[in-house]
Design an enzyme around this catalytic site. Sequence first.
Site, PDB file in Angstrom:
ATOM      1  N   PHE A 170      40.051  31.101  53.303  1.00  0.00           N
ATOM      2  CA  PHE A 170      41.040  32.156  52.953  1.00  0.00           C
ATOM      3  C   PHE A 170      40.015  33.355  52.673  1.00  0.00           C
ATOM      4  O   PHE A 170      39.162  33.070  51.706  1.00  0.00           O
ATOM      5  CB  PHE A 170      42.010  31.887  52.017  1.00  0.00           C
ATOM      6  CG  PHE A 170      43.014  32.820  51.779  1.00  0.00           C
ATOM      7  CD1 PHE A 170      44.272  32.924  52.366  1.00  0.00           C
ATOM      8  CD2 PHE A 170      42.924  33.895  50.821  1.00  0.00           C
ATOM      9  CE1 PHE A 170      45.216  33.644  52.276  1.00  0.00           C
ATOM     10  CE2 PHE A 170      43.680  34.787  50.501  1.00  0.00           C
ATOM     11  CZ  PHE A 170      45.090  34.920  51.410  1.00  0.00           C
ATOM     12  N   ASP A 180      39.908  24.923  46.276  1.00  0.00           N
ATOM     13  CA  ASP A 180      41.059  25.916  46.114  1.00  0.00           C
ATOM     14  C   ASP A 180      42.555  25.479  46.697  1.00  0.00           C
ATOM     15  O   ASP A 180      42.241  25.098  48.171  1.00  0.00           O
ATOM     16  CB  ASP A 180      40.732  27.243  47.140  1.00  0.00           C
ATOM     17  CG  ASP A 180      41.741  28.359  47.042  1.00  0.00           C
ATOM     18  OD1 ASP A 180      43.234  27.881  47.040  1.00  0.00           O
ATOM     19  OD2 ASP A 180      41.450  29.597  47.406  1.00  0.00           O
ATOM     20  N   TYR A 216      52.876  31.020  43.422  1.00  0.00           N
ATOM     21  CA  TYR A 216      53.880  31.665  44.431  1.00  0.00           C
ATOM     22  C   TYR A 216      53.970  31.207  45.470  1.00  0.00           C
ATOM     23  O   TYR A 216      55.263  31.600  46.409  1.00  0.00           O
ATOM     24  CB  TYR A 216      53.722  33.047  44.341  1.00  0.00           C
ATOM     25  CG  TYR A 216      52.381  33.491  44.915  1.00  0.00           C
ATOM     26  CD1 TYR A 216      52.224  33.768  46.338  1.00  0.00           C
ATOM     27  CD2 TYR A 216      51.202  33.938  43.904  1.00  0.00           C
ATOM     28  CE1 TYR A 216      50.938  34.089  46.592  1.00  0.00           C
ATOM     29  CE2 TYR A 216      50.159  34.472  44.416  1.00  0.00           C
ATOM     30  CZ  TYR A 216      49.890  34.241  46.071  1.00  0.00           C
ATOM     31  OH  TYR A 216      48.596  34.817  46.198  1.00  0.00           O
ATOM     32  N   LYS A 217      53.318  30.084  46.061  1.00  0.00           N
ATOM     33  CA  LYS A 217      53.617  29.708  47.472  1.00  0.00           C
ATOM     34  C   LYS A 217      54.581  28.341  47.254  1.00  0.00           C
ATOM     35  O   LYS A 217      55.750  28.846  46.921  1.00  0.00           O
ATOM     36  CB  LYS A 217      52.409  29.156  48.089  1.00  0.00           C
ATOM     37  CG  LYS A 217      51.420  30.559  48.292  1.00  0.00           C
ATOM     38  CD  LYS A 217      50.295  30.207  48.849  1.00  0.00           C
ATOM     39  CE  LYS A 217      49.485  31.613  49.259  1.00  0.00           C
ATOM     40  NZ  LYS A 217      48.131  31.641  49.312  1.00  0.00           N
ATOM     41  N   ARG A 269      52.784  30.909  62.472  1.00  0.00           N
ATOM     42  CA  ARG A 269      52.631  29.830  61.284  1.00  0.00           C
ATOM     43  C   ARG A 269      53.943  29.602  60.667  1.00  0.00           C
ATOM     44  O   ARG A 269      54.794  30.579  60.249  1.00  0.00           O
ATOM     45  CB  ARG A 269      51.643  30.426  60.212  1.00  0.00           C
ATOM     46  CG  ARG A 269      51.223  29.453  59.322  1.00  0.00           C
ATOM     47  CD  ARG A 269      50.192  29.998  58.249  1.00  0.00           C
ATOM     48  NE  ARG A 269      50.546  31.014  57.531  1.00  0.00           N
ATOM     49  CZ  ARG A 269      50.112  31.398  56.233  1.00  0.00           C
ATOM     50  NH1 ARG A 269      48.872  31.106  56.023  1.00  0.00           N
ATOM     51  NH2 ARG A 269      50.664  32.333  55.561  1.00  0.00           N
TER      52      ARG A 269
HETATM   53  C1  LIG Z   1      47.306  32.707  49.101  1.00  0.00           C
HETATM   54  C2  LIG Z   1      45.936  32.435  48.566  1.00  0.00           C
HETATM   55  C3  LIG Z   1      45.032  33.047  47.953  1.00  0.00           C
HETATM   56  C4  LIG Z   1      45.598  34.026  47.110  1.00  0.00           C
HETATM   57  O1  LIG Z   1      44.803  34.856  46.163  1.00  0.00           O
HETATM   58  P1  LIG Z   1      45.386  35.857  45.275  1.00  0.00           P
HETATM   59  O2  LIG Z   1      44.569  36.370  44.295  1.00  0.00           O
HETATM   60  O3  LIG Z   1      46.840  35.164  44.660  1.00  0.00           O
HETATM   61  O4  LIG Z   1      46.197  36.951  46.203  1.00  0.00           O
HETATM   62  C5  LIG Z   1      43.696  32.579  47.736  1.00  0.00           C
HETATM   63  N1  LIG Z   1      42.968  31.512  48.341  1.00  0.00           N
HETATM   64  C6  LIG Z   1      44.111  30.838  49.290  1.00  0.00           C
HETATM   65  C7  LIG Z   1      43.414  29.708  49.869  1.00  0.00           C
HETATM   66  C8  LIG Z   1      45.294  31.190  49.312  1.00  0.00           C
HETATM   67  O5  LIG Z   1      46.176  30.483  50.273  1.00  0.00           O
END
Ligand SMILES: *Cc1c(COP(=O)(O)O)cnc(C)c1O
Length: 413
Positions: free
Chosen positions: A130, A199, A224-225, A372
């Site tokens: 990501f 992560d 939040y996911k 997705r």
């Molecule tokens: C959604 C997501 C993030 C999001 O980072 P934020 O700081 O909350 O915007 C980071 N890493 C991964 C792998 C994600 O899926």
Amino acid sequence: MTTRKLTDPSYADALDHATDLGATHERFLLPPGRIYLDGNSLGALPAGVPERVARAIRHEWGDGLIGSWLDAGWAGLADGVAAKLAPLLGVDPADIQLGDSTSVTLFKTLYAACRRRPDRRTILVDPTTFPTDGYVARGVADALGLELRWSEPGDPAAALDEHVAVLLVNHVDFRTGALLDLRETARAAHAAGALLLADICHSAGSVPMTLLDDDVDLAVGCTYKYLNGGPGAPAFGWVTPRLHAGLTHPIPGWWGHAEPFAMSLEYQPAAGAARMASGTPPVIALTALDAALDAFAGVEPAALRARSLSLTDYFIALVDDQCGTSVEVVTPRDGHRRGSQVSLRHPAAYGVVQALIARGVVGDFRAPDIARFGFAALYLSHRDVLAAVEELAAVLRTDEFAHPRFAVLQAIT
Ligand SMILES: *Cc1c(COP(=O)(O)O)cnc(C)c1O
């Protein structure tokens, strides 16, 4: 079940029955007429949240004012959230710290991890990560004078050597939905003398974890996911107890102090992971998250996973059956290697997703060519999956995705 067809609603019902979690969809407020397959991006609203947040604002803040830090338990709110999260991650709640965004938590955690390997110069990252993780890793490397090295896509362990301080991985590939074996990756990292930072944004709340037993060193994740904490909900960091002593991070604020109200000029870190905190926790957001996590009450992580795999298996089988060769399933078909999403490749993936949204089926698009679909097992049924694929097949069959009104790229996809 032998004579029933895949597309027979009673077949979907039988799969639902076999993976029943006890009507947990009633714990969510979902708009009627929509099938929400984007809970991997922003989880749906748990039913207990609106009232709980309204109470926190009207009564705890409005009436209780500053006394609510103690009287309403604001000071212990993050600990309560950690206690609800810990069983999903296979860790001790005392080793979790909550309150910043994922990116900020990642920066602090990665920095702390690198400082534990002062004789090593390299942060190793998989280029399929990501993107924020790569940006953050670059920031940490610059701050500490280290080198950021990219591995071969999808094979981070192969690039480990005696220079690597920390290997940063995504547990689930956000594009393909492929699931990494954390236990094996931790073993490889440790064999090379490196630390493993995982992560787990896309697996927390959908894939049961045993981070401590798997010997992962540190982890960060958002809430939040699949955890449904609401837009921008506070992220968490986890540090294995073995690394607590002497752990330092770049924003040692008063909230991570052993005695914040001693108001001492000397920074004295709190014991354990609590030292990873910086400032005052976001009480309203933590209140929403605390209420949201009640949607997991009484749900066995293994049962949640079984239903998630059944939903994604069924989606893939239906796509094979209904969509022919017009899309390519890029998510691993082996359930052991899959998170809780299915990604389809199509040259006009953006148009496909937009046309589906217009039909009430909400997924998302990831550049350049991925449609997705995330499957939150707490609130989706196999009938939802069946209806979604029927709409998808219709969109593909009619070339609806090619309509100009579905070609205007929005700022958020
Ligand atoms: C959604 C997501 C993030 C999001 O980072 P934020 O700081 O909350 O915007 C980071 N890493 C991964 C792998 C994600 O899926």
